[in-house]
Design a protein around this motif. Structure first.
Motif, PDB file in Angstrom:
ATOM      1  N   VAL A   5      40.586 100.051  39.197  1.00  0.00           N
ATOM      2  CA  VAL A   5      40.009 101.392  39.356  1.00  0.00           C
ATOM      3  C   VAL A   5      41.047 102.458  39.022  1.00  0.00           C
ATOM      4  O   VAL A   5      40.736 103.490  38.419  1.00  0.00           O
ATOM      5  CB  VAL A   5      39.463 101.581  40.783  1.00  0.00           C
ATOM      6  N   ALA A   6      42.307 102.222  39.386  1.00  0.00           N
ATOM      7  CA  ALA A   6      43.368 103.180  39.109  1.00  0.00           C
ATOM      8  C   ALA A   6      43.635 103.338  37.620  1.00  0.00           C
ATOM      9  O   ALA A   6      44.282 104.299  37.200  1.00  0.00           O
ATOM     10  CB  ALA A   6      44.649 102.772  39.822  1.00  0.00           C
ATOM     11  N   ALA A   7      43.138 102.420  36.808  1.00  0.00           N
ATOM     12  CA  ALA A   7      43.308 102.525  35.361  1.00  0.00           C
ATOM     13  C   ALA A   7      42.274 103.448  34.723  1.00  0.00           C
ATOM     14  O   ALA A   7      42.401 103.805  33.543  1.00  0.00           O
ATOM     15  CB  ALA A   7      43.226 101.145  34.715  1.00  0.00           C
ATOM     16  N   ARG A  36      39.946 106.804  33.900  1.00  0.00           N
ATOM     17  CA  ARG A  36      39.983 108.264  33.862  1.00  0.00           C
ATOM     18  C   ARG A  36      38.999 108.818  34.882  1.00  0.00           C
ATOM     19  O   ARG A  36      38.234 108.077  35.501  1.00  0.00           O
ATOM     20  CB  ARG A  36      39.622 108.749  32.447  1.00  0.00           C
ATOM     21  N   GLU A  37      39.004 110.131  35.045  1.00  0.00           N
ATOM     22  CA  GLU A  37      38.183 110.749  36.091  1.00  0.00           C
ATOM     23  C   GLU A  37      36.692 110.507  35.902  1.00  0.00           C
ATOM     24  O   GLU A  37      35.937 110.495  36.869  1.00  0.00           O
ATOM     25  CB  GLU A  37      38.464 112.252  36.147  1.00  0.00           C
ATOM     26  N   ASP A  38      36.266 110.322  34.676  1.00  0.00           N
ATOM     27  CA  ASP A  38      34.841 110.086  34.427  1.00  0.00           C
ATOM     28  C   ASP A  38      34.615 108.670  33.914  1.00  0.00           C
ATOM     29  O   ASP A  38      33.776 108.420  33.056  1.00  0.00           O
ATOM     30  CB  ASP A  38      34.292 111.104  33.428  1.00  0.00           C
ATOM     31  N   GLY A  39      35.361 107.711  34.477  1.00  0.00           N
ATOM     32  CA  GLY A  39      35.322 106.347  33.970  1.00  0.00           C
ATOM     33  C   GLY A  39      34.245 105.476  34.597  1.00  0.00           C
ATOM     34  O   GLY A  39      33.628 105.824  35.599  1.00  0.00           O
ATOM     35  N   VAL A  40      34.056 104.310  33.988  1.00  0.00           N
ATOM     36  CA  VAL A  40      33.053 103.361  34.444  1.00  0.00           C
ATOM     37  C   VAL A  40      33.699 101.982  34.581  1.00  0.00           C
ATOM     38  O   VAL A  40      34.522 101.577  33.761  1.00  0.00           O
ATOM     39  CB  VAL A  40      31.845 103.303  33.474  1.00  0.00           C
ATOM     40  N   LEU A  85      34.848 104.211  44.189  1.00  0.00           N
ATOM     41  CA  LEU A  85      33.842 104.363  43.143  1.00  0.00           C
ATOM     42  C   LEU A  85      32.440 104.436  43.738  1.00  0.00           C
ATOM     43  O   LEU A  85      32.194 103.976  44.854  1.00  0.00           O
ATOM     44  CB  LEU A  85      33.902 103.199  42.153  1.00  0.00           C
ATOM     45  N   ALA A  86      31.530 104.993  42.964  1.00  0.00           N
ATOM     46  CA  ALA A  86      30.118 105.037  43.332  1.00  0.00           C
ATOM     47  C   ALA A  86      29.388 103.929  42.581  1.00  0.00           C
ATOM     48  O   ALA A  86      29.436 103.874  41.346  1.00  0.00           O
ATOM     49  CB  ALA A  86      29.511 106.393  42.982  1.00  0.00           C
ATOM     50  N   VAL A  87      28.739 103.037  43.312  1.00  0.00           N
ATOM     51  CA  VAL A  87      28.017 101.932  42.687  1.00  0.00           C
ATOM     52  C   VAL A  87      26.752 102.456  42.025  1.00  0.00           C
ATOM     53  O   VAL A  87      25.924 103.108  42.671  1.00  0.00           O
ATOM     54  CB  VAL A  87      27.666 100.848  43.725  1.00  0.00           C
ATOM     55  N   GLY A  88      26.617 102.172  40.749  1.00  0.00           N
ATOM     56  CA  GLY A  88      25.433 102.606  40.020  1.00  0.00           C
ATOM     57  C   GLY A  88      24.327 101.573  40.046  1.00  0.00           C
ATOM     58  O   GLY A  88      23.150 101.909  40.181  1.00  0.00           O
ATOM     59  N   ALA A  89      24.702 100.304  39.916  1.00  0.00           N
ATOM     60  CA  ALA A  89      23.701  99.236  39.893  1.00  0.00           C
ATOM     61  C   ALA A  89      24.366  97.903  40.161  1.00  0.00           C
ATOM     62  O   ALA A  89      25.552  97.715  39.889  1.00  0.00           O
ATOM     63  CB  ALA A  89      22.988  99.202  38.541  1.00  0.00           C
ATOM     64  N   VAL A  90      23.583  96.991  40.722  1.00  0.00           N
ATOM     65  CA  VAL A  90      24.013  95.610  40.932  1.00  0.00           C
ATOM     66  C   VAL A  90      23.020  94.710  40.213  1.00  0.00           C
ATOM     67  O   VAL A  90      21.809  94.926  40.297  1.00  0.00           O
ATOM     68  CB  VAL A  90      24.071  95.247  42.425  1.00  0.00           C
ATOM     69  N   HIS A  91      23.535  93.715  39.506  1.00  0.00           N
ATOM     70  CA  HIS A  91      22.666  92.829  38.737  1.00  0.00           C
ATOM     71  C   HIS A  91      22.989  91.370  39.052  1.00  0.00           C
ATOM     72  O   HIS A  91      24.158  90.993  39.141  1.00  0.00           O
ATOM     73  CB  HIS A  91      22.858  93.048  37.228  1.00  0.00           C
ATOM     74  N   ARG A 129      33.861 108.775  41.284  1.00  0.00           N
ATOM     75  CA  ARG A 129      33.135 109.837  41.992  1.00  0.00           C
ATOM     76  C   ARG A 129      33.583 111.200  41.491  1.00  0.00           C
ATOM     77  O   ARG A 129      34.769 111.399  41.197  1.00  0.00           O
ATOM     78  CB  ARG A 129      33.388 109.750  43.494  1.00  0.00           C
ATOM     79  N   PRO A 130      32.652 112.159  41.396  1.00  0.00           N
ATOM     80  CA  PRO A 130      33.045 113.519  41.011  1.00  0.00           C
ATOM     81  C   PRO A 130      34.071 114.077  41.990  1.00  0.00           C
ATOM     82  O   PRO A 130      33.932 113.907  43.208  1.00  0.00           O
ATOM     83  CB  PRO A 130      31.736 114.307  41.076  1.00  0.00           C
TER      84      PRO A 130
END
Length: 272
Positions: free
Chosen positions: A146-148, A150-154, A213-219, A270-271
Motif C-alpha cells: 500500500v505504501a508503494a 500514489r494518492e489515487d492508487g489502486v 485503503l477503501a475496499v471497492g469489491a471482493v470477488h 482513501r481521499p
C-alpha cells in the motif's frame, strides 16, 4: 496467467483464449479471467481519470510476468519484484518475445524489503497476487505494498481462500483434512499442505482496511473451475465459455466467497 490484447480504453471483451495465454490449455483462462476483467476495468478508469495514456504498475511477487507482460502490452509501464532469479529471467525473456521489454522491469526482492528496490508512493496500481500466503506477517506485507501507491492508487490483492480448500478436501473424501483446514488458524489441512496460509474474505478486507485503503469489491475466483471435471470443459462444445460466464456471475456474490479457491480484493487509496 493471462495474455489479453485489449487496449486500455476498449469496451470489447478480451479473447477467452488470450486470457489463458495458451489455447491448448483452455482451463487456465478460468483461473484468471475474473481477476483480469476487474483489474483491467480499474486501470481503464485510472487512465481516463488521469488523462494519461499509460500507468505505472508494480507487480509484487509477479514472477515470470503472467500479469505484467499483458499489462505492458496494453501500454503500461510495469515493475516486477520477485525473489526468484529464475522467474525474473523468464520474465525478461517473455517480455522480449512479446516486444514489451522497454515497458517491463524486473528486480529481485520481496515484500518485506520492497523499498530496498522500488520507491514509495510511485505507482498508480499495485498487484499483490499469491504473496500473502507466504509472508511472515500478512498485515506488514499489505502495509508495504500500500505504501508503494500514489494518492489515487489502486490495489489488486489475490490470495488463497479457506473455504475452497475445505470443500476440495471434503469432495475428495479427505474429511479429516477438511476439518483440519477449517479449524487450523492458518487454514492448512496437514503437514503435506503446500500452502502456508489461507484467508477468508473478512480477513483480507480487514487487512486492506487496516492498511488505510477503501475496499471497492471482493470477488471469488475459481469457484467452480477447480471442481468441474476437465473432460467436460475440454470436450463439450461451448462449455468453457459457459463456465467462464458462470464464474463471472458468481464472483461478486458473497455467498460464493466462502467456497472460492482464491479471493480477490480490489481497493483504492482513501481521499485525503
Amino acid at each position: 496467467m493471462s495474455d489479453p490484447l485489449r487496449s486500455p480504453v476498449s469496451k470489447e471483451r478480451p479473447q477467452t483464449g488470450a486470457l489463458g495465454s495458451d489455447p491448448a490449455r483452455p482451463r487456465s483462462s478460468l483461473r484468471t479471467a475474473v481477476v483480469w476483467e476487474v483489474l483491467q476495468e480499474a486501470l481503464e478508469r485510472r487512465v481516463k481519470g488521469s488523462g494519461r495514456e499509460s500507468l505505472d504498475v508494480l507487480d509484487a511477487g509477479g514472477g515470470s510476468g503472467n500479469f505484467a507482460v499483458p499489462l505492458a502490452r496494453l501500454g503500461h509501464r510495469v515493475t516486477v519484484v520477485d525473489p526468484s532469479p529464475n522467474a525474473l529471467f523468464a520474465l525478461e525473456r517473455r517480455a522480449a518475445e512479446t516486444d514489451v521489454a522497454d515497458r517491463v522491469r524486473g528486480v529481485q526482492g520481496d515484500a518485506g524489503g520492497l523499498f530496498d528496490v522500488v520507491e514509495r508512493g510511485a505507482y498508480d496500481a499495485v498487484l499483490c497476487h499469491g504473496v500473502l500466503e507466504y509472508v511472515d506477517d500478512p498485515a506488514d506485507g499489505v502495509r508495504n505494498v500500500v505504501a508503494a501507491l500514489r494518492e489515487d492508487g489502486v490495489l489488486s490483492l489475490l490470495a488463497a481462500g479457506l473455504g475452497g480448500a475445505v470443500l476440495a478436501r471434503a469432495l475428495a473424501g479427505h474429511f479429516t483434512e477438511a476439518r483440519q483446514a477449517l479449524t487450523d488458524p492458518a487454514g492448512r489441512w496437514g503437514e503435506g499442505d503446500p500452502v502456508p496460509r489461507r484467508f477468508t474474505a473478512d480477513q483480507l478486507t480487514d487487512l486492506v482496511e487496516g492498511a488505510g485503503l477503501a475496499v471497492g469489491a471482493v470477488h471469488g475466483v475459481r469457484i467452480f473451475a477447480d471442481l468441474v471435471p476437465g473432460v467436460l470443459v475440454d470436450t463439450e462444445p461451448g462449455a468453457l465459455e459457459a463456465l467462464l460466464r458462470l464464474e463471472e456471475a458468481a464472483a461478486e456474490l458473497a455467498a460464493f466467497h466462502a467456497v472460492a479457491t482464491q479471493l480477490h480484493v480490489l481497493a483504492e487509496t482513501r481521499p485525503s
